[in-house]
Structure formats: structure tokens, C-alpha cells
Design a protein around this motif. Structure first.
Motif, mmCIF file in Angstrom:
data_model
loop_
_atom_site.group_PDB
_atom_site.id
_atom_site.type_symbol
_atom_site.label_atom_id
_atom_site.label_comp_id
_atom_site.label_asym_id
_atom_site.label_seq_id
_atom_site.Cartn_x
_atom_site.Cartn_y
_atom_site.Cartn_z
ATOM 1 N N GLN A 191 0.816 -1.212 0.000
ATOM 2 C CA GLN A 191 0.000 0.000 0.000
ATOM 3 C C GLN A 191 0.852 1.266 0.000
ATOM 4 O O GLN A 191 0.689 2.162 0.839
ATOM 5 C CB GLN A 191 -0.979 0.000 1.180
ATOM 6 C CG GLN A 191 -2.075 -1.037 1.063
ATOM 7 C CD GLN A 191 -3.082 -0.739 -0.052
ATOM 8 O OE1 GLN A 191 -3.997 0.049 0.141
ATOM 9 N NE2 GLN A 191 -2.889 -1.374 -1.199
ATOM 10 N N PHE A 192 1.747 1.372 -0.958
ATOM 11 C CA PHE A 192 2.554 2.574 -1.144
ATOM 12 C C PHE A 192 1.762 3.606 -1.941
ATOM 13 O O PHE A 192 1.109 3.273 -2.937
ATOM 14 C CB PHE A 192 3.829 2.253 -1.919
ATOM 15 C CG PHE A 192 4.987 1.788 -1.070
ATOM 16 C CD1 PHE A 192 4.796 1.282 0.203
ATOM 17 C CD2 PHE A 192 6.280 1.847 -1.562
ATOM 18 C CE1 PHE A 192 5.868 0.851 0.972
ATOM 19 C CE2 PHE A 192 7.364 1.426 -0.818
ATOM 20 C CZ PHE A 192 7.161 0.923 0.455
ATOM 21 N N MET A 193 1.855 4.858 -1.526
ATOM 22 C CA MET A 193 1.378 5.940 -2.362
ATOM 23 C C MET A 193 2.358 6.113 -3.535
ATOM 24 O O MET A 193 3.516 5.675 -3.461
ATOM 25 C CB MET A 193 1.270 7.231 -1.561
ATOM 26 C CG MET A 193 0.208 7.192 -0.464
ATOM 27 S SD MET A 193 -1.476 6.935 -1.084
ATOM 28 C CE MET A 193 -1.809 8.533 -1.853
ATOM 29 N N PHE A 226 11.387 1.829 5.788
ATOM 30 C CA PHE A 226 11.688 2.162 7.186
ATOM 31 C C PHE A 226 13.121 2.638 7.371
ATOM 32 O O PHE A 226 13.419 3.340 8.338
ATOM 33 C CB PHE A 226 11.404 0.965 8.092
ATOM 34 C CG PHE A 226 9.947 0.801 8.416
ATOM 35 C CD1 PHE A 226 9.265 1.777 9.111
ATOM 36 C CD2 PHE A 226 9.250 -0.312 7.993
ATOM 37 C CE1 PHE A 226 7.917 1.655 9.387
ATOM 38 C CE2 PHE A 226 7.906 -0.455 8.272
ATOM 39 C CZ PHE A 226 7.236 0.535 8.978
ATOM 40 N N THR A 227 13.970 2.305 6.451
ATOM 41 C CA THR A 227 15.362 2.745 6.547
ATOM 42 C C THR A 227 15.570 4.136 5.960
ATOM 43 O O THR A 227 16.382 4.917 6.473
ATOM 44 C CB THR A 227 16.277 1.747 5.826
ATOM 45 O OG1 THR A 227 16.041 0.438 6.336
ATOM 46 C CG2 THR A 227 17.747 2.102 6.028
ATOM 47 N N TYR A 314 4.606 5.331 8.620
ATOM 48 C CA TYR A 314 3.838 4.593 7.607
ATOM 49 C C TYR A 314 2.386 5.052 7.613
ATOM 50 O O TYR A 314 1.736 5.115 6.573
ATOM 51 C CB TYR A 314 3.927 3.096 7.913
ATOM 52 C CG TYR A 314 3.923 2.213 6.696
ATOM 53 C CD1 TYR A 314 5.118 1.811 6.112
ATOM 54 C CD2 TYR A 314 2.748 1.755 6.134
ATOM 55 C CE1 TYR A 314 5.141 0.984 4.997
ATOM 56 C CE2 TYR A 314 2.753 0.925 5.021
ATOM 57 C CZ TYR A 314 3.944 0.543 4.456
ATOM 58 O OH TYR A 314 3.954 -0.266 3.352
ATOM 59 N N ASN A 315 1.879 5.357 8.788
ATOM 60 C CA ASN A 315 0.531 5.885 8.990
ATOM 61 C C ASN A 315 0.567 6.592 10.334
ATOM 62 O O ASN A 315 0.814 5.951 11.352
ATOM 63 C CB ASN A 315 -0.503 4.754 8.991
ATOM 64 C CG ASN A 315 -1.926 5.242 9.189
ATOM 65 O OD1 ASN A 315 -2.190 6.117 10.004
ATOM 66 N ND2 ASN A 315 -2.856 4.663 8.456
ATOM 67 N N TYR A 320 -3.078 2.680 14.509
ATOM 68 C CA TYR A 320 -2.455 1.913 13.421
ATOM 69 C C TYR A 320 -1.102 1.368 13.876
ATOM 70 O O TYR A 320 -0.828 0.170 13.733
ATOM 71 C CB TYR A 320 -2.280 2.792 12.186
ATOM 72 C CG TYR A 320 -1.508 2.109 11.084
ATOM 73 C CD1 TYR A 320 -2.148 1.307 10.152
ATOM 74 C CD2 TYR A 320 -0.119 2.242 10.995
ATOM 75 C CE1 TYR A 320 -1.436 0.644 9.161
ATOM 76 C CE2 TYR A 320 0.598 1.588 10.010
ATOM 77 C CZ TYR A 320 -0.064 0.798 9.095
ATOM 78 O OH TYR A 320 0.653 0.148 8.118
ATOM 79 N N ALA A 321 -0.249 2.237 14.394
ATOM 80 C CA ALA A 321 1.086 1.807 14.798
ATOM 81 C C ALA A 321 1.012 0.755 15.904
ATOM 82 O O ALA A 321 1.805 -0.197 15.922
ATOM 83 C CB ALA A 321 1.916 3.008 15.249
#
Length: 339
Positions: A191-193, A226-227, A314-315, A320-321
Motif C-alpha cells: 500500500q505505497f502511495m 523504514f530505513t 507509515y501511517n 495503526y502503529a
């Protein structure tokens, strides 16, 4: 594993969608279109022929105002933690353990290269798309045109993503009328924009295509995200995400700020103030306080390490997290018990 193959871009013109005509909307005539074309011309060096194809695609875009309502009422904004946490269910845990075995080599490679543990990658995939099973059935073109031209508060963000979507399609050879995704235009198992697809997606299975509908590509791309997405909140190799906590006196210390990325406390100070971590921590460990209100009036407390706030990139919603975190922990615990 690929479920939604992407069709190469067509060179011929297409007819304007009957849905768009019926709705009285032709997005190619929107006042913002010249700015969009100019942005693509300058930033991404679109030729005049390529810009004409953008205009034709916009004419085919459907107006779907219900997507704006969905975005405004996203469950991580409107549900309680009791409701949202139901996503941490037995089926997601079981399927996460199965995928851990199925994709072990890819997950271990991602951990070795980026330091992101398999359980977190599985937590993201589980919450986002049930491990690639539910990636969204809305045309990304329709979602981003509707949100980018009509969203009352986030149109600037979605307008930028619409521009990145056209550049992504041009660069990857996609027909912009083909990819499907979420109501917000997010694509693939991860689910990448579009902007993140362009910058951070990887060809992790070595087939020469960057395809986020391929689980190996999604796994490597999540680890890469994430990196590299937010240097200030980049994933810290080997460090935890969050741990439960209890309140000795049943109440938070006076003045404590919860659910914030800007307020950190030392573990020693928290213990002295009556906030007890579930595991021993050095006194100088920096932590945020997470307060999850439950429907029965009680509260669930956690202490967040910097990696929790990496998950929030990410959100940016606490629920969510926390759902990703707890699902990751449950998958890791279940995997340790499985043969």
C-alpha cells in the motif's frame, strides 16, 4: 506471487468514460490541470505527446466523491481502540506465521540488509492488506483525481500524488487506467502511495520489475521504506518497538503527555512516578507514553521506543502503529511455538 499484473501503457487514445460523462465531470478541464501538466513538464521532463496522454487519462477518470468520505472516516481516526484492535485476530496471526515460513529467505535477507525484523514487515502486510489478499479495487486514477481536485482539506497532498502517479506510470510503463488500490490511491501488497512507489519500491525478486503486487518486492520495499523514508525516524536495528506498562497508583503522573511524538521521558523518572515497564530498562532509556482508551472505560498503557514512531511514519495514527506492533509481537510469539 503476483495477483494484479500491470498492463503496459497504451499509445492510442481512449474514449471518455461513460461514467464520467454521466456524472458531468471531465477532469481534463479542471482549472488545476495546467499546473499539473507544467509540473510534469518541468519536474519529470514529460514530452508534449506524454502530456497529451495525461490529459486523455484525466478525461477518462471517474468522479467518486464517496472516496473522500472514506478518507475522512478512516477507521484509525474514527474507531475506538477496542474496535480497531480486533484486527489483531487469530487468522492474521496464523497467516502471518505461515507467510513467515513461506517467505523466510526474503524476510531474512531484508532483515540482514536493512535491520527491519520479519515480524514488523509481516505486521505491516497483515494490517494493510491481509498479506496481499485485499489490495483495493478502486482505480488509482479515479481515487487520486477525485481526492486531488476535490478533497476539502488534503487536496494539495493528493494533487502531488496524482502528479507522481502519472510519472510512475510513464517510468514503469503502466497504463494509468489500469492499476487499482485503496480509496486514497495506495497500491500493492505494501500500500505505497505513488511518491513512495517511485522513491522507495525495490525489485526484490530480481525479475527486472518493481511490482508491489509481488510479495518479495513488497517485503524488500517495506524494509527499504523504514530505513530511508524519514531519516529522523529511521528504523533502529535491534531495538524494540513498544512494551506494556502498568500504573502503580492507577493514574498517570501529573503533567504527563501521552500519544505524542514530541514528548519523551526517562525510564527511571517514569518508574519513580509510578509508571512501571513490563521489563527492566536502564534508567536513561527514552520512552513515549501510549494511552489506549477502551470501550469499558479502562485504559491500556504502553511505553514506546523510537521505533514505534518509525512505524508511525507509515501511517501517523497511534491505533495503526499499535495494531502493527501488537500483531508483529503476536506473530513472533506464535512462530516461536510453531515447529
Amino acid at each position: 506471487m503476483r495477483r494484479t499484473p500491470l498492463i503496459p501503457a497504451l499509445c492510442c487514445a481512449v474514449l471518455i468514460s461513460s461514467v464520467a460523462i454521466a456524472d458531468g465531470i471531465d477532469y481534463s478541464t479542471e482549472p488545476q490541470v495546467p499546473a499539473l501538466l507544467q509540473r510534469l513538464r518541468i519536474d519529470d521532463h514529460f514530452s508534449e505527446a506524454e502530456l497529451q496522454q495525461v490529459t486523455l487519462a484525466l478525461a477518462d477518470a471517474r468522479r467518486l466523491p464517496q472516496l473522500i468520505v472514506q478518507e475522512q472516516k478512516a477507521p484509525e481516526r474514527t474507531e475506538t481502540w477496542t474496535q480497531y484492535s480486533r484486527r489483531i485476530d487469530d487468522s492474521r496471526i496464523r497467516d502471518g506465521v505461515a507467510l513467515l515460513h513461506e517467505q523466510r529467505d526474503v524476510l531474512e535477507r531484508a532483515e540482514n540488509e536493512f535491520g527491519v525484523p520479519p515480524s514488523l514487515i509481516l505486521g505491516i502486510l497483515g494490517i494493510e492488506t491481509r498479506y496481499g489478499r485485499i489490495t483495493g479495487g478502486v482505480r488509482v486514477l479515479d481515487a487520486l483525481a477525485t481526492q486531488g481536485f476535490e478533497h476539502p482539506t488534503r487536496n494539495v497532498f493528493f494533487f502531488g500524488e496524482l502528479a507522481d502517479f502519472f510519472a510512475l506510470c510513464r517510468d514503469r510503463g503502466f497504463d494509468p487506467r489500469t492499476p487499482t488500490g485503496s480509496y486514497a490511491g495506495a497500491m500493492g501488497d505494501a500500500q505505497f502511495m505513488p511518491s513512495n512507489y517511485r522513491k522507495l519500491a525495490l525489485d526484490y525478486d530480481g525479475d527486472g520489475k518493481t511490482d508491489l503486487w509481488s510479495l518479495p518486492d513488497a517485503i524488500g520495499s517495506i524494509a527499504n521504506y523504514f530505513t530511508h523514508y524519514a531519516p529522523d525516524w529511521a528504523w533502529r536495528r535491534g531495538e524494540p518497538i513498544a512494551i506494556p506498562a502498568t500504573l502503580t497508583n492507577g493514574v498517570l503522573p501529573a503533567g504527563a503527555v501521552v500519544n505524542s511524538r514530541d514528548n519523551f521521558y526517562l525510564a527511571g523518572d517514569l518508574r519513580r512516578a509510578g509508571v512501571q515497564p513490563s521489563v527492566p530498562l536502564p534508567d536513561d532509556t527514552q520512552l513515549g507514553i501510549i494511552d489506549l482508551a477502551l470501550d469499558d472505560g479502562s485504559h491500556e498503557y504502553w511505553l514506546a521506543f523510537p521505533n514505534f514512531y518509525s512505524v508511525m511514519t507509515y501511517n501517523p495514527r497511534i491505533y495503526y502503529a499499535m495494531a502493527v506492533t501488537q500483531l508483529a509481537q503476536r506473530i513472533e510469539a506464535a512462530a516461536a511455538l510453531s515447529p
